[in-house]
Design a protein around this motif. Structure first.
Motif, PDB file in Angstrom:
ATOM      1  N   GLN A 266       1.216  -1.374   0.277  1.00  0.00           N
ATOM      2  CA  GLN A 266       0.343  -0.279   0.055  1.00  0.00           C
ATOM      3  C   GLN A 266       0.846   1.053  -0.150  1.00  0.00           C
ATOM      4  O   GLN A 266       0.684   2.241  -0.871  1.00  0.00           O
ATOM      5  CB  GLN A 266      -0.637  -0.074   1.392  1.00  0.00           C
TER       6      GLN A 266
ATOM      7  N   ARG B 195      -7.360  -2.017   8.611  1.00  0.00           N
ATOM      8  CA  ARG B 195      -7.802  -0.405   8.674  1.00  0.00           C
ATOM      9  C   ARG B 195      -7.509   0.210  10.165  1.00  0.00           C
ATOM     10  O   ARG B 195      -7.152  -0.756  10.603  1.00  0.00           O
ATOM     11  CB  ARG B 195      -9.347  -0.652   8.749  1.00  0.00           C
TER      12      ARG B 195
ATOM     13  N   CYS C 204      -6.413   0.257  -3.595  1.00  0.00           N
ATOM     14  CA  CYS C 204      -6.794  -1.083  -3.257  1.00  0.00           C
ATOM     15  C   CYS C 204      -5.953  -1.806  -1.626  1.00  0.00           C
ATOM     16  O   CYS C 204      -5.596  -3.074  -2.858  1.00  0.00           O
ATOM     17  CB  CYS C 204      -8.502  -1.930  -2.789  1.00  0.00           C
TER      18      CYS C 204
ATOM     19  N   ASN D 296      -4.812   1.588  11.008  1.00  0.00           N
ATOM     20  CA  ASN D 296      -3.532   0.942  11.262  1.00  0.00           C
ATOM     21  C   ASN D 296      -3.211  -0.440  12.162  1.00  0.00           C
ATOM     22  O   ASN D 296      -1.971   0.286  13.126  1.00  0.00           O
ATOM     23  CB  ASN D 296      -2.853   2.559  11.962  1.00  0.00           C
TER      24      ASN D 296
ATOM     25  N   LYS E 272       1.001   4.565  -3.191  1.00  0.00           N
ATOM     26  CA  LYS E 272       0.989   5.723  -2.713  1.00  0.00           C
ATOM     27  C   LYS E 272       2.244   5.971  -3.289  1.00  0.00           C
ATOM     28  O   LYS E 272       1.936   7.151  -4.221  1.00  0.00           O
ATOM     29  CB  LYS E 272       0.623   5.672  -1.351  1.00  0.00           C
TER      30      LYS E 272
ATOM     31  N   LEU F  56      -8.167  -2.596   2.626  1.00  0.00           N
ATOM     32  CA  LEU F  56      -8.092  -1.215   2.950  1.00  0.00           C
ATOM     33  C   LEU F  56      -8.099  -0.133   1.903  1.00  0.00           C
ATOM     34  O   LEU F  56      -6.897  -0.396   0.993  1.00  0.00           O
ATOM     35  CB  LEU F  56      -6.745  -1.002   4.390  1.00  0.00           C
ATOM     36  N   THR F  57      -8.921   0.324   1.450  1.00  0.00           N
ATOM     37  CA  THR F  57      -9.334   1.420   0.055  1.00  0.00           C
ATOM     38  C   THR F  57      -9.190   2.631   0.690  1.00  0.00           C
ATOM     39  O   THR F  57      -9.674   3.268   1.671  1.00  0.00           O
ATOM     40  CB  THR F  57     -10.651   1.164   0.210  1.00  0.00           C
ATOM     41  N   GLU F  58      -8.036   3.678   0.332  1.00  0.00           N
ATOM     42  CA  GLU F  58      -8.078   4.917   0.486  1.00  0.00           C
ATOM     43  C   GLU F  58      -7.781   5.546  -1.315  1.00  0.00           C
ATOM     44  O   GLU F  58      -8.165   4.861  -1.937  1.00  0.00           O
ATOM     45  CB  GLU F  58      -6.788   4.934   0.821  1.00  0.00           C
TER      46      GLU F  58
END
Length: 323
Positions: free
Chosen positions: A95, A122, A207, A124, A99, A192-194
């Motif tokens: 992840q 999720r 994701c 953290n 980014k 986990l979706t950001e």
């Protein structure tokens, strides 16, 4: 790993179940037969079951619990949701890397690693991502949709991941709204979706997906043995990680296209039927506020409707749920 390992393992895989000669491999790669033998020996050391027979050549019998880009890339080539796929042996977090790679990048892509050393879920929470046991990856998508539609993205993705796991599990696979996948009463997957956005709109959705694929019960710590499970524990045999990945990406692609073209109402009944949160008292945590209640429904916008113990109704967009 030899720089030719990717090419050699790809040739062995594509020619299964036949033998291919060392001379053929050498000619294709413009290297010596001695170099070919060194690559084959290295693959065997890495766990590849390669049978070598004089006057016949080499054939791949079974792959180890390791990702080889020479197999993953051609396997996913037919699925066109990703512009780029990156395969790693180890990373702190797929992840985090996703980014970082967004800078100056407008592609869709998938990052897949054999191991994560600092995997997070999720809120953290640490996620154990041991080598050779699971599927640890992040995908970057570029949906051209309004901000408000992103709340429904998780719901479509959850069904896609559930569908893929169900193909390999003999037991029912369910969803715990909004980001967890369960088999029976134990967690097998979290995602986990950001979202990355600016004033003009959504730039990307990242994701991260962690799936316990080939763990045995004793592979989990004492603390997790009652809470966690794997696909393997609920299957008749060890999971072929490559077939599993291919199925997962296929289901994700299908649900992503559905998300882009159809309203949540299209899958609402299916999602509700797949959920495991009904008819029980649950503990909800949202923005630091905690209360007990019962999930009543999911509305047409994907919000969870909850009735707390004081008969107050809540409309939740995201929350931590504990059984």
């Amino acid at each position: 790993m030899s720089k030719y390992s990717k090419d050699v393992v790809q040739m062995l895989y594509q020619h299964q179940p036949d033998y291919i000669s060392g001379q053929f491999i050498a000619e294709q790669l413009s290297i010596s037969r001695t170099a070919v033998k060194k690559v084959i020996d290295q693959l065997k050391l890495e766990g590849c079951q390669v049978e070598s027979v004089n006057h016949k050549g080499h054939r791949l019998i079974q792959l180890p619990d390791k990702w080889y880009s020479g197999i993953v890339l051609p396997m996913l080539k037919a699925q066109n949701v990703f512009d780029h796929v990156e395969i790693l042996e180890s990373i702190n977090s797929t992840q985090l890397l996703a980014k970082q790679k967004l800078v100056g990048n407008t592609n869709t892509f998938l990052i897949l690693s054999d191991e994560q050393t600092q995997g997070k879920g999720r809120f953290n929470r640490p996620w154990s991502s041991s080598k050779g046991k699971g599927l640890w990856m992040s995908i970057v998508l570029r949906p051209d949709v309004p901000f408000e539609m992103i709340t429904k993205f998780n719901l479509f993705m959850a069904l896609g991941i559930r569908d893929a796991i169900q193909q390999f599990s003999i037991d029912p696979v369910t969803i715990k709204w909004p980001n967890d996948i369960y088999i029976n009463k134990q967690k097998v997957c979290g995602f986990l979706t950001e979202m990355v956005a600016n004033s003009d709109g959504i730039e990307a959705v990242i994701c991260g997906i962690g799936i316990n694929m080939n763990h045995l019960q004793e592979d989990f710590s004492n603390e997790l043995q009652q809470k966690a499970t794997s696909v393997r524990i609920h299957a008749d045999e060890k999971i072929n990680r490559y077939y599993f990945l291919q199925s997962l990406v296929s289901h994700i692609e299908y649900r992503y296209k559905q998300f882009l073209t159809e309203p949540f109402l299209t899958i609402r009944d299916e999602y509700i039927a797949a959920s495991n949160i009904w008819n029980k008292t649950l503990r909800f945590t949202e923005n630091g506020r905690q209360f007990h209640g019962e999930a009543l429904d999911i509305d047409e916008d994907g919000f969870l409707l909850v009735l707390d113990e004081e008969n107050n109704q809540h409309r939740l967009i995201s929350a931590d749920i504990e059984f």
